[in-house]
Scaffold this motif. Structure first.
Motif, PDB file in Angstrom:
ATOM      1  N   GLY A 123       0.825  -1.211   0.000  1.00  0.00           N
ATOM      2  CA  GLY A 123       0.000   0.000   0.000  1.00  0.00           C
ATOM      3  C   GLY A 123       0.851   1.249   0.000  1.00  0.00           C
ATOM      4  O   GLY A 123       2.081   1.175  -0.074  1.00  0.00           O
ATOM      5  N   VAL A 124       0.206   2.406   0.062  1.00  0.00           N
ATOM      6  CA  VAL A 124       0.975   3.647  -0.061  1.00  0.00           C
ATOM      7  C   VAL A 124       1.040   4.459   1.223  1.00  0.00           C
ATOM      8  O   VAL A 124       1.724   5.462   1.285  1.00  0.00           O
ATOM      9  CB  VAL A 124       0.385   4.577  -1.143  1.00  0.00           C
ATOM     10  N   SER A 125       0.304   4.058   2.253  1.00  0.00           N
ATOM     11  CA  SER A 125       0.258   4.903   3.449  1.00  0.00           C
ATOM     12  C   SER A 125       1.576   4.913   4.200  1.00  0.00           C
ATOM     13  O   SER A 125       1.842   5.817   4.982  1.00  0.00           O
ATOM     14  CB  SER A 125      -0.829   4.432   4.401  1.00  0.00           C
ATOM     15  N   GLY A 126       2.378   3.904   3.977  1.00  0.00           N
ATOM     16  CA  GLY A 126       3.661   3.875   4.651  1.00  0.00           C
ATOM     17  C   GLY A 126       3.629   2.966   5.857  1.00  0.00           C
ATOM     18  O   GLY A 126       2.574   2.610   6.378  1.00  0.00           O
ATOM     19  N   LEU A 127       4.825   2.574   6.286  1.00  0.00           N
ATOM     20  CA  LEU A 127       4.968   1.668   7.411  1.00  0.00           C
ATOM     21  C   LEU A 127       5.834   2.348   8.453  1.00  0.00           C
ATOM     22  O   LEU A 127       6.772   3.044   8.116  1.00  0.00           O
ATOM     23  CB  LEU A 127       5.646   0.377   6.938  1.00  0.00           C
TER      24      LEU A 127
ATOM     25  N   SER B  35      -2.490   5.070  -6.998  1.00  0.00           N
ATOM     26  CA  SER B  35      -1.043   4.844  -6.859  1.00  0.00           C
ATOM     27  C   SER B  35      -0.357   5.868  -5.977  1.00  0.00           C
ATOM     28  O   SER B  35       0.780   5.677  -5.582  1.00  0.00           O
ATOM     29  CB  SER B  35      -0.390   4.856  -8.243  1.00  0.00           C
ATOM     30  N   GLY B  36      -0.993   6.970  -5.664  1.00  0.00           N
ATOM     31  CA  GLY B  36      -0.327   8.037  -4.928  1.00  0.00           C
ATOM     32  C   GLY B  36      -0.686   8.077  -3.458  1.00  0.00           C
ATOM     33  O   GLY B  36      -1.053   7.051  -2.875  1.00  0.00           O
ATOM     34  N   VAL B  37      -0.607   9.283  -2.854  1.00  0.00           N
ATOM     35  CA  VAL B  37      -0.772   9.413  -1.398  1.00  0.00           C
ATOM     36  C   VAL B  37      -2.156   9.024  -0.896  1.00  0.00           C
ATOM     37  O   VAL B  37      -2.309   8.689   0.270  1.00  0.00           O
ATOM     38  CB  VAL B  37      -0.485  10.847  -0.915  1.00  0.00           C
ATOM     39  N   ALA B  39      -4.082   6.559  -2.226  1.00  0.00           N
ATOM     40  CA  ALA B  39      -4.500   5.271  -2.776  1.00  0.00           C
ATOM     41  C   ALA B  39      -5.007   4.308  -1.699  1.00  0.00           C
ATOM     42  O   ALA B  39      -5.894   3.510  -1.957  1.00  0.00           O
ATOM     43  CB  ALA B  39      -3.362   4.629  -3.553  1.00  0.00           C
ATOM     44  N   ASP B  40      -4.471   4.399  -0.490  1.00  0.00           N
ATOM     45  CA  ASP B  40      -4.920   3.468   0.546  1.00  0.00           C
ATOM     46  C   ASP B  40      -6.272   3.857   1.117  1.00  0.00           C
ATOM     47  O   ASP B  40      -7.047   3.015   1.531  1.00  0.00           O
ATOM     48  CB  ASP B  40      -3.891   3.392   1.687  1.00  0.00           C
ATOM     49  N   GLY B 227      -0.530  10.920   3.270  1.00  0.00           N
ATOM     50  CA  GLY B 227       0.888  10.771   3.588  1.00  0.00           C
ATOM     51  C   GLY B 227       1.512  12.052   4.115  1.00  0.00           C
ATOM     52  O   GLY B 227       2.442  12.010   4.935  1.00  0.00           O
ATOM     53  N   THR B 256      -6.443   4.914   7.947  1.00  0.00           N
ATOM     54  CA  THR B 256      -5.241   4.352   7.338  1.00  0.00           C
ATOM     55  C   THR B 256      -3.996   5.157   7.748  1.00  0.00           C
ATOM     56  O   THR B 256      -2.901   4.611   7.820  1.00  0.00           O
ATOM     57  CB  THR B 256      -5.363   4.361   5.801  1.00  0.00           C
ATOM     58  N   ASP B 257      -4.191   6.460   8.000  1.00  0.00           N
ATOM     59  CA  ASP B 257      -3.062   7.285   8.457  1.00  0.00           C
ATOM     60  C   ASP B 257      -2.618   6.849   9.849  1.00  0.00           C
ATOM     61  O   ASP B 257      -1.430   6.779  10.158  1.00  0.00           O
ATOM     62  CB  ASP B 257      -3.451   8.767   8.510  1.00  0.00           C
ATOM     63  N   ALA B 260      -0.684   3.783   9.655  1.00  0.00           N
ATOM     64  CA  ALA B 260       0.682   4.004   9.188  1.00  0.00           C
ATOM     65  C   ALA B 260       1.548   4.638  10.272  1.00  0.00           C
ATOM     66  O   ALA B 260       2.737   4.362  10.362  1.00  0.00           O
ATOM     67  CB  ALA B 260       0.672   4.898   7.947  1.00  0.00           C
ATOM     68  N   LYS B 297      -7.505  -5.023   5.533  1.00  0.00           N
ATOM     69  CA  LYS B 297      -7.549  -3.607   5.921  1.00  0.00           C
ATOM     70  C   LYS B 297      -8.990  -3.154   6.115  1.00  0.00           C
ATOM     71  O   LYS B 297      -9.843  -3.374   5.266  1.00  0.00           O
ATOM     72  CB  LYS B 297      -6.887  -2.736   4.854  1.00  0.00           C
TER      73      LYS B 297
END
Lengths: 295, 400
Positions: A123-127, B35-37, B39-40, B227, B256-257, B260, B297
């Motif tokens: 995914g793109v949110s980051g880890l 695909s970008g910030v 996308a999740d 992000g 989702t933030d 992360a 998720k």
């Protein structure tokens, strides 16, 4: 109290220091690019993806095997560098006799594939990747609170950059490398295995990117797009410094980090473009870059 | 032809005519960031949500065939308009849903109105979608900057945090969020000391955080998303901003933030959302099904909004028996909304979907029982107060 550009000096020092920290990443990444371009004549567009892989492999080591940050600093460049060696052997080495453009397209394609694979998986949110306990906390410098980890990034980056410059410009091995790029046939005639040297050089450039990735992991969120955002800026840095110039890449890396940092205070909206404006001006005035030689 | 055959033939033709009348083919386009910030929080999850709505509604059983297409607008308005035009002009898309990133949403909003189709937004934030830029063809479902500003902003000011500084993403959404929150803070007697606008998307926010610190504000309002917010919060903790006593107000934070960031960094944040998977039995049951299809998720409020808006749209298709835009919009606005995720609600004349909003606080690692158990409910903001009153929006087509 005097003010410069409408900013109190304390704040200015803080911003300069922050610029230097960002510059550390630019320097490390553009150094790897410069080494690869200078010695292989390949424009390595997958550099950003390899930087991202560095951060991800560090995260994987920690999450799946419990290997900590310090070991990751050592292991990750080796692992990702090895993947670079494989890529060079299997693909890039077939392109040396062709125009630069082919190398660029190949590595750009590879970057998209690598990023796509990681994006699909994570995914793109980051880890999250925590700052190692030894470097957590910070020091109050009077004008700003400097996280210890960021201080470490500057030191590590300066040391690595200097060591690389020294190895290439001042040692016998570096001299062989530089000679091999000038005239591979002649150097080969002296009994030096030129293809292997070139493969290892590519691996080394990739390892530098991976190292920057490990350094970045605790600061930025580890995510598949982290390299894509950075690589364009780093290319601008390399162009400004002069393609292939090791010293140029290092100095412009740090320098542009500072310029960008100052722009963030004076005119934050423009901080994403300032480097490209400088690049355009430099290309007009000195097309070979600040430290480049015209061939 | 004998009598029996005649009866049979007419019965068959009646039957055929009956089926033909009920047979409506709908094409829904899920347009978002894949695909970008963002996308999740939108992405493939929104496509899954739309598909679940079609299945739960039993569209096939009701004679409505639904095809779902999806595309990546890369958070760019120009890419979004190209796709929207192609979908409407060539691919026969009837409804576009989701579209995070306000600047892209504005573009789709315009084109949808021009082509007289329907746009049900879930992902974008700017309250202008039902204000200055409102359109008779648009429904804004999940949240907006006004609701976020009032939810989180009011709560923070009520606790005595009156001096604010904003770190704002420099595009339509960030600016709208900053503007709306400033209005809330100032109306409550607070003061905005300054703001810094960062390019979108950004990576390093330490410079802006240092400026926020130097401003002496009590609260740093984060008028960004995805992000960007994750990195800002992470770096604020690194630079000791929160430890030094300044509070962070995440004006738009998705679950989702939080996932992360990890609870260690995110704990204590106050935020406003219109949906959380763990609100009640219905949200839990739906979210469990969703997670099973989405790699474990849990859904974000944006994905929940896509589900609910597609469901409401399909109900209108069933009741009007066709896909004529004016009739569908009228049916959607006149019928109260009801779904397992947002409960009872309605769509106002200006296209604003109205429902309760919730003020949450992020749990500490000790309070959480595991992944995705992140929020505790602080307050429910009733639907009547959650969104900007109709008359304050300045929506032009209502006056016509």
């Amino acid at each position: 109290m005097f003010e410069l550009l409408g900013i109190p000096p304390q704040a200015l020092f803080g911003q300069l220091l922050l610029g230097l920290i960002n510059g550390s990443f630019y320097a490390l990444l553009s150094l790897g690019l410069a080494v690869i371009f200078g010695l292989l004549n390949i424009i390595n567009f997958s550099h950003g993806a390899q930087y991202m892989m560095g951060a991800f492999v560090a995260w994987m080591l920690l999450t799946y095997t419990g290997i900590n940050y310090w070991w990751a600093l050592l292991i990750v460049p080796l692992v990702v560098g090895a993947s670079g060696v494989v890529i060079e052997r299997l693909m890039i080495s077939r392109l040396y006799h062709l125009d630069h453009l082919y190398g660029l397209l190949l590595t750009f394609g590879l970057a998209l594939i690598i990023q796509g694979l990681f994006r699909n998986q994570y995914g793109v949110s980051g880890l999250p990747y925590s700052i190692p306990v030894e470097l957590s906390g910070g020091t109050n410098l009077g004008f700003m609170f400097l996280p210890n980890y960021r201080g470490w990034v500057i030191v590590a980056s300066v040391v690595v950059c200097f060591a690389t410059w020294f190895a290439i410009e001042k040692t016998r091995l570096g001299a062989y490398l530089r000679a091999a790029t000038e005239n591979p046939t002649l150097v080969g005639a002296f009994g030096i295995n030129v293809p292997r040297m070139i493969t290892l050089t590519y691996g080394f450039g990739v390892a530098l990117a991976a190292l920057a990735g490990v350094l970045a992991a605790p600061i930025y969120s580890v995510n598949p797009n982290m390299g894509a955002d950075l690589i364009i800026v780093v290319f601008a840095v390399v162009v400004i410094g002069g393609m292939g110039s090791i010293l140029g890449a290092i100095l412009t890396g740090f320098g542009l980090g500072i310029v960008e940092g100052l722009t963030r205070v004076v005119y934050p909206e423009g901080s994403a473009v300032v480097i490209f404006v400088i690049m355009a001006i430099v290309l007009l005035v000195k097309p070979a870059g600040l430290f480049g030689r015209t061939q | 032809m004998n009598f029996k055959t005649l009866i049979l033939a007419s019965a068959t033709s009646l039957l055929l005519a009956g089926t033909a009348m009920a047979q409506t083919a709908i094409k829904i386009g899920v347009l978002n960031d894949r695909s970008g910030v963002y996308a999740d929080l939108s992405g493939e999850g929104s496509v899954i949500a739309a598909r679940m709505a079609v299945e739960d509604f039993d569209a096939a059983g009701k004679g409505i065939t639904v095809e779902i297409v999806s595309a990546d607008h890369q958070n760019k308005p120009d890419v979004a308009s190209n796709i929207a035009r192609q979908w409407y002009d060539q691919d026969g898309v009837d409804l576009i849903v989701d579209v995070p990133t306000s600047s892209a949403a504005f573009a789709v909003n315009e084109i949808t109105r021009e082509k007289n189709k329907i746009f049900m937004n879930s992902g974008a934030g700017s309250a202008d979608l039902t204000g200055a830029q409102c359109s008779p063809n648009t429904v804004h479902w999940t949240y907006d900057t006004w609701a976020l500003a009032h939810g989180t902003g009011s709560a923070m000011v009520a606790e005595g945090n009156t001096k604010w500084f904003f770190i704002t993403a420099d595009y339509a959404f960030g600016q709208a969020l900053e503007k709306d929150t400033t209005a809330v803070v100032e109306a409550a007697g607070g003061e905005v000391l300054g703001a810094v606008r960062h390019p979108f998307p950004g990576t390093d926010f330490s410079s802006y955080l240092l400026q926020a610190q130097a401003s002496g504000a009590q609260v740093i309002g984060l008028a960004n998303a995805g992000g960007d917010t994750v990195n800002t919060i992470k770096q604020a903790s690194e630079f000791g901003i929160t430890q030094a006593g300044q509070a962070l107000a995440g004006l738009l934070i998705f679950i989702t933030d939080i996932h992360a960031l990890g609870l260690e960094t995110a704990q204590g944040l106050v935020l406003t959302e219109s949906f959380y998977w763990d609100l009640n039995d219905e949200t839990r049951a739906w979210s469990e099904r969703f997670a099973a299809e989405n790699g474990g998720k849990k859904p974000t409020m944006v994905q929940a909004g896509v589900y609910a808006s597609v469901l409401h749209y399909l109900k209108a298709v069933e009741s009007t028996g066709g896909k004529e835009t004016e009739a569908l919009m009228a049916a959607m606005k006149s019928t109260p909304t009801s779904d397992p995720l947002f409960g009872e609600g309605m769509i106002r004349e200006d296209g604003r979907k109205v429902h309760d909003m919730y003020l949450f606080e992020v749990k500490s690692p000790a309070e959480s029982t595991g992944p995705w158990d992140y929020y505790s409910l602080l307050a429910t903001i009733p639907a009547a107060e959650a969104f900007r009153p109709l008359e304050d929006g300045g929506c032009a087509f209502l006056a016509e």
